[in-house]
Structures are given as C-alpha cells and as structure tokens.
Write a protein that holds these residues in place. Structure first.
Motif, mmCIF file in Angstrom:
data_model
loop_
_atom_site.group_PDB
_atom_site.id
_atom_site.type_symbol
_atom_site.label_atom_id
_atom_site.label_comp_id
_atom_site.label_asym_id
_atom_site.label_seq_id
_atom_site.Cartn_x
_atom_site.Cartn_y
_atom_site.Cartn_z
ATOM 1 N N PRO A 180 2.575 29.399 -20.420
ATOM 2 C CA PRO A 180 1.277 29.174 -19.771
ATOM 3 C C PRO A 180 0.631 27.893 -20.297
ATOM 4 O O PRO A 180 0.940 27.433 -21.395
ATOM 5 C CB PRO A 180 0.455 30.406 -20.168
ATOM 6 N N SER A 181 -0.301 27.356 -19.522
ATOM 7 C CA SER A 181 -0.862 26.043 -19.835
ATOM 8 C C SER A 181 -1.562 25.972 -21.186
ATOM 9 O O SER A 181 -1.551 24.935 -21.825
ATOM 10 C CB SER A 181 -1.822 25.607 -18.730
ATOM 11 N N ASN A 182 -2.177 27.032 -21.664
ATOM 12 C CA ASN A 182 -2.901 26.990 -22.941
ATOM 13 C C ASN A 182 -2.058 27.491 -24.105
ATOM 14 O O ASN A 182 -2.581 27.663 -25.194
ATOM 15 C CB ASN A 182 -4.171 27.832 -22.866
ATOM 16 N N GLU A 183 -0.794 27.746 -23.889
ATOM 17 C CA GLU A 183 0.049 28.303 -24.950
ATOM 18 C C GLU A 183 1.043 27.253 -25.442
ATOM 19 O O GLU A 183 1.670 26.555 -24.656
ATOM 20 C CB GLU A 183 0.805 29.530 -24.430
ATOM 21 N N TRP A 184 1.165 27.184 -26.746
ATOM 22 C CA TRP A 184 2.078 26.248 -27.388
ATOM 23 C C TRP A 184 2.947 27.051 -28.345
ATOM 24 O O TRP A 184 2.434 27.800 -29.153
ATOM 25 C CB TRP A 184 1.302 25.196 -28.166
ATOM 26 N N LYS A 199 -6.017 27.023 -8.809
ATOM 27 C CA LYS A 199 -5.181 27.541 -9.899
ATOM 28 C C LYS A 199 -3.864 26.760 -9.977
ATOM 29 O O LYS A 199 -3.424 26.395 -11.064
ATOM 30 C CB LYS A 199 -4.919 29.034 -9.719
ATOM 31 N N ALA A 200 -3.263 26.499 -8.820
ATOM 32 C CA ALA A 200 -2.009 25.744 -8.801
ATOM 33 C C ALA A 200 -2.228 24.314 -9.284
ATOM 34 O O ALA A 200 -1.410 23.768 -10.034
ATOM 35 C CB ALA A 200 -1.413 25.747 -7.389
ATOM 36 N N LEU A 201 -3.332 23.705 -8.876
ATOM 37 C CA LEU A 201 -3.668 22.344 -9.302
ATOM 38 C C LEU A 201 -3.845 22.289 -10.818
ATOM 39 O O LEU A 201 -3.328 21.392 -11.490
ATOM 40 C CB LEU A 201 -4.935 21.875 -8.592
ATOM 41 N N ASN A 202 -4.549 23.265 -11.368
ATOM 42 C CA ASN A 202 -4.737 23.354 -12.811
ATOM 43 C C ASN A 202 -3.394 23.509 -13.525
ATOM 44 O O ASN A 202 -3.129 22.836 -14.521
ATOM 45 C CB ASN A 202 -5.658 24.520 -13.167
ATOM 46 N N GLN A 203 -2.542 24.375 -13.035
ATOM 47 C CA GLN A 203 -1.231 24.592 -13.661
ATOM 48 C C GLN A 203 -0.394 23.319 -13.635
ATOM 49 O O GLN A 203 0.218 22.949 -14.640
ATOM 50 C CB GLN A 203 -0.491 25.735 -12.978
ATOM 51 N N GLN A 204 -0.379 22.628 -12.502
ATOM 52 C CA GLN A 204 0.384 21.384 -12.406
ATOM 53 C C GLN A 204 -0.182 20.324 -13.341
ATOM 54 O O GLN A 204 0.562 19.634 -14.035
ATOM 55 C CB GLN A 204 0.395 20.856 -10.972
ATOM 56 N N PHE A 205 -1.506 20.181 -13.344
ATOM 57 C CA PHE A 205 -2.137 19.192 -14.209
ATOM 58 C C PHE A 205 -1.794 19.468 -15.672
ATOM 59 O O PHE A 205 -1.374 18.579 -16.408
ATOM 60 C CB PHE A 205 -3.658 19.190 -14.030
ATOM 61 N N CYS A 206 -2.001 20.708 -16.098
ATOM 62 C CA CYS A 206 -1.776 21.049 -17.514
ATOM 63 C C CYS A 206 -0.320 20.873 -17.906
ATOM 64 O O CYS A 206 -0.028 20.423 -19.022
ATOM 65 C CB CYS A 206 -2.251 22.467 -17.798
ATOM 66 N N THR A 237 -15.123 24.305 -11.922
ATOM 67 C CA THR A 237 -14.151 25.319 -12.332
ATOM 68 C C THR A 237 -12.866 24.659 -12.808
ATOM 69 O O THR A 237 -12.325 25.013 -13.860
ATOM 70 C CB THR A 237 -13.852 26.279 -11.158
ATOM 71 N N LEU A 238 -12.383 23.699 -12.029
ATOM 72 C CA LEU A 238 -11.154 23.012 -12.398
ATOM 73 C C LEU A 238 -11.297 22.285 -13.733
ATOM 74 O O LEU A 238 -10.432 22.376 -14.607
ATOM 75 C CB LEU A 238 -10.756 22.023 -11.294
#
Length: 188
Positions: free
Chosen positions: A136-140, A91-98, A30-31
């Motif tokens: 958000p992580s996928n937004e530029w 979810k938090a790990l993904n946000q921090q990574f991204c 998932t991650l």
C-alpha cells in the motif's frame, strides 16, 4: 520540509497526474490530504542503532509524534480515464501518484555514484528499505541486514534481512540503505 528535488518531484508528478481533468475544491483537498500522508510516511533514517529495532524516523514523527497510520485499500486497476465514479477515480489517482513518487524517492536514496567514487558495501546491522511492488502507498517494508554475501570482487551482492515478518534473502538491487549520520560527525 522536503529538499528541492523532493519538492520538484512532487510538483512534476502532481501536475502530470492532475492536469488532464478538472477537479472540485473538495476533490483536490481530499487528494492532497491522501498524498500528504504518503509523503509523510516515508522513512528518513533508523530510529536507533539497535540491530533488533526495525522502526524508522518519518516526517510523521515530527508532525504527530509517531508514524502515520492509514487503512489499507484494495488496489484499483485500470485506466484512470475509464473510471467514471469520481471517488474511485481519486483513489486510483492517489495510488498511482504514490507508487510513482515512492519509486522516485527510493531512486533518490539509492543514487549510484559508482563511476565517481566507490560506494561502501552494505554491512550487518544496516537498516534498509526493501523494494516491493505490491505494498500500500503508506507502507514501507523495513529490515536490518543480518548477513552479507560478497561476490568474487569482495562487493556485497546478496543480503539476509530481518523484517517484522521473518528473515528474507534479497539481492542488493532490491534494497535501499537508509541514510545515517556518520559516527565521526556526531558531537556530544
């Protein structure tokens, strides 16, 4: 495919993010899927030279024929070690990574070589990524430069940028030029 620096950046950040805790296969899958979406949403270059076009080519265009879309999720604040719920932790790990990877990617695009060779000034019509912390992580946030404001040394210091939400004025340290192929090297 990413470059060596992108691969090593991913590997380093992923190891730092995941090495302190054990994860199940499903959690890692998932991650990695969420991180993959982040990596494949990055802008590579403008889609066209049209100054009104605000779209950039992404790895997602090569994978699915268009930009990757994801639902915006609220930011999870707090120390990762204090989050007990496994799903919230992922979810938090993904946000921090991204967020960290995004910063590294923009730094790579914005490498300053001013000590060796002068960098060209930003120009009207250039497509840029606007550095913003709360996306958000996928937004530029992308835009096209509509006006430039040079300083006393004739170097551009501030720019007006046309975005999907209107025109912004930003200092050049808050924008990153998307790479484009030089016109002289394009073969027909």
């Amino acid at each position: 495919m990413g470059s060596r620096s992108e691969d090593s950046s991913f590997k380093t950040l992923f190891y730092k993010a995941t090495s302190t805790r054990r994860y199940t296969f499903e959690e890692l899958s998932t991650l990695l899927a969420k991180i993959e979406a982040c990596l494949n949403s990055r802008p590579l270059s403008p889609m066209s030279d049209d100054p009104t076009e605000l779209l950039a080519l992404t790895p997602g265009h090569f994978l699915i024929g268009g930009p990757l879309m994801s639902t915006a999720e609220p930011e999870i604040k707090g120390n990762l070690n204090s989050i007990i719920n496994r799903w919230q932790h992922l979810k938090a790990l993904n946000q921090q990574f991204c967020q960290r990877w995004k910063e590294e990617y923009l730094k790579e695009l914005h490498k300053r070589t001013k000590w060796q060779t002068p960098t060209p000034n930003l120009q009207v019509g250039d497509m840029v990524v606007i550095k913003e912390d709360n996306l958000p992580s996928n937004e530029w946030r992308l835009g096209r430069i509509t006006s430039v404001y040079p300083g006393a040394d004739d170097r551009v210091r501030v720019v007006d940028i046309l975005t999907a939400r209107g025109t912004l004025k930003r200092p050049i340290v808050k924008v990153v030029l998307l790479p484009v192929e030089p016109r002289s090297s394009i073969q027909q």
